[in-house]
Scaffold this motif. Structure first.
Motif, PDB file in Angstrom:
ATOM      1  N   LYS A  74     -84.842 130.603 -17.503  1.00 45.81           N
ATOM      2  CA  LYS A  74     -84.798 131.707 -18.447  1.00 45.81           C
ATOM      3  C   LYS A  74     -85.820 131.617 -19.572  1.00 45.81           C
ATOM      4  N   LEU A  95     -87.604 131.653  -7.242  1.00 43.06           N
ATOM      5  CA  LEU A  95     -86.881 132.797  -7.777  1.00 43.06           C
ATOM      6  C   LEU A  95     -86.906 133.990  -6.840  1.00 43.06           C
ATOM      7  N   ARG A  96     -87.813 133.975  -5.856  1.00 44.95           N
ATOM      8  CA  ARG A  96     -87.845 135.076  -4.889  1.00 44.95           C
ATOM      9  C   ARG A  96     -86.593 135.104  -4.034  1.00 44.95           C
ATOM     10  N   LEU A 137     -83.570 134.526  -5.177  1.00 46.37           N
ATOM     11  CA  LEU A 137     -82.592 135.250  -5.976  1.00 46.37           C
ATOM     12  C   LEU A 137     -82.901 136.741  -6.005  1.00 46.37           C
ATOM     13  N   GLU A 138     -84.189 137.074  -6.081  1.00 48.41           N
ATOM     14  CA  GLU A 138     -84.577 138.484  -6.075  1.00 48.41           C
ATOM     15  C   GLU A 138     -84.227 139.139  -4.742  1.00 48.41           C
ATOM     16  N   ALA A 139     -84.449 138.414  -3.647  1.00 48.19           N
ATOM     17  CA  ALA A 139     -84.102 138.955  -2.336  1.00 48.19           C
ATOM     18  C   ALA A 139     -82.593 139.138  -2.206  1.00 48.19           C
ATOM     19  N   ALA A 144     -80.527 139.728  -4.653  1.00 49.42           N
ATOM     20  CA  ALA A 144     -80.146 140.879  -5.478  1.00 49.42           C
ATOM     21  C   ALA A 144     -80.497 142.188  -4.781  1.00 49.42           C
ATOM     22  N   ASP A 145     -81.653 142.242  -4.105  1.00 51.72           N
ATOM     23  CA  ASP A 145     -82.050 143.454  -3.377  1.00 51.72           C
ATOM     24  C   ASP A 145     -81.078 143.768  -2.241  1.00 51.72           C
ATOM     25  N   SER A 177     -74.815 134.632  -5.489  1.00 55.60           N
ATOM     26  CA  SER A 177     -76.163 134.064  -5.364  1.00 55.60           C
ATOM     27  C   SER A 177     -76.201 132.653  -5.943  1.00 55.60           C
TER      28      SER A 177
END
Length: 283
Positions: free
Chosen positions: A90, A173-174, A176-178, A180-181, A189
């Motif tokens: 963060k 972090l990708r 986590l982004e995937a 979330a998508d 997650s």
């Protein structure tokens, strides 16, 4: 020079240090544990299991250690994980170094001084006096398990933060982004991606803190007020005060065996979660 000879030469300094500083002292302690207390103190040559039969006499020290060491490790983990996550994921990169230095700052002061500072904070003129102004009177925090727990968590927290931080800093972090998508809730997650990938750091930090707490004696002696004894306090008493080296050696051997069992469990967990980390990375 053959490859095998070169390998042995490279391993010789560390191997010699390991032999002289670890194996030989442990061998001496093991031999002493089968002896008897000499009339004037120390150890008299013998071969008896009497010292091991007397281990229940120090059950209170073992119970306190085996209770407060895991609880202190868990408390440090619960505090360190959010802090390490914040620092690794963060916080702005330009502030990371400053914040990491602030985590290390307590180590710049002696643990003795820091422990004595907690005597004031937990004493009658510290937090209990502050709570008394809000109507919570007659609250005692010092000279008990709570004070010892606070001291060990404060003292060893950085050792828990940094292994977890290193593990989380490598988090992609990708992933986590995937997640979330795909509509995965944040808590899911965390449980399926973040926590498994950071588990090696969690295990390493927990092992570092737990092993050091198993041999701790200064914090219980200062903040425990003579009411909370660890195995380390028992060893100091047996070797330096009562001079019962044979019984003290038996207590030390028992403590080493407990630590070896803990390290064996840790090694198996590392292998298990190391494989799990690869599985998550391939998802």
């Amino acid at each position: 020079m053959t490859r095998r000879t070169r390998t042995w030469l490279l391993l010789m300094p560390a191997g010699t240090w390991f032999l002289v500083m670890l194996l030989l002292p442990l061998t001496v302690v093991l031999v002493f544990s089968f002896g008897e207390r000499a009339p004037a103190g120390g150890v008299a040559p013998a071969f008896t299991f009497e010292q091991y039969a007397n281990l229940p006499a120090r059950w209170t020290a073992f119970k306190n250690t085996l209770t407060l060491a895991p609880v202190g490790t868990l408390a440090a983990l619960l505090i360190a994980y959010p802090l390490a996550y914040f620092l690794a994921v963060k916080v702005d990169p330009k502030w990371k170094t400053i914040l990491l230095v602030l985590v290390i700052v307590p180590f710049w002061t002696s643990i003795l001084i820091r422990s004595y500072a907690w005597i004031f904070l937990l004493g009658g003129k510290g937090l209990p006096a502050l709570l008394a102004t809000f109507g919570f009177e007659d609250i005692r925090m010092l000279n008990g398990p709570f004070a010892v727990l606070v001291g060990i968590v404060y003292g060893y927290l950085p050792l828990m933060v940094f292994p977890i931080y290193v593990a989380l800093e490598k988090l992609d972090l990708r992933l986590l982004e995937a997640a979330a998508d795909l509509g995965t809730p944040p808590w899911r997650s965390f449980l399926q991606i973040t926590l498994p990938l950071s588990m090696p750091g969690v295990l390493t930090g927990s092992m570092l803190v737990f092993i050091l707490l198993m041999g701790e004696f200064l914090i219980p002696a200062i903040l425990g007020g003579g009411k909370v004894f660890f195995v380390g306090n028992a060893l100091v008493d047996l070797f330096l005060q009562s001079r019962n080296w044979a019984f003290g050696s038996a207590v030390a051997v028992a403590l080493v065996i407990i630590m070896l069992i803990t390290v064996a469990i840790y090694s198996r967990l590392v292998k298990r979660f190391g494989a799990g980390r690869d599985d998550v990375a391939l998802m």
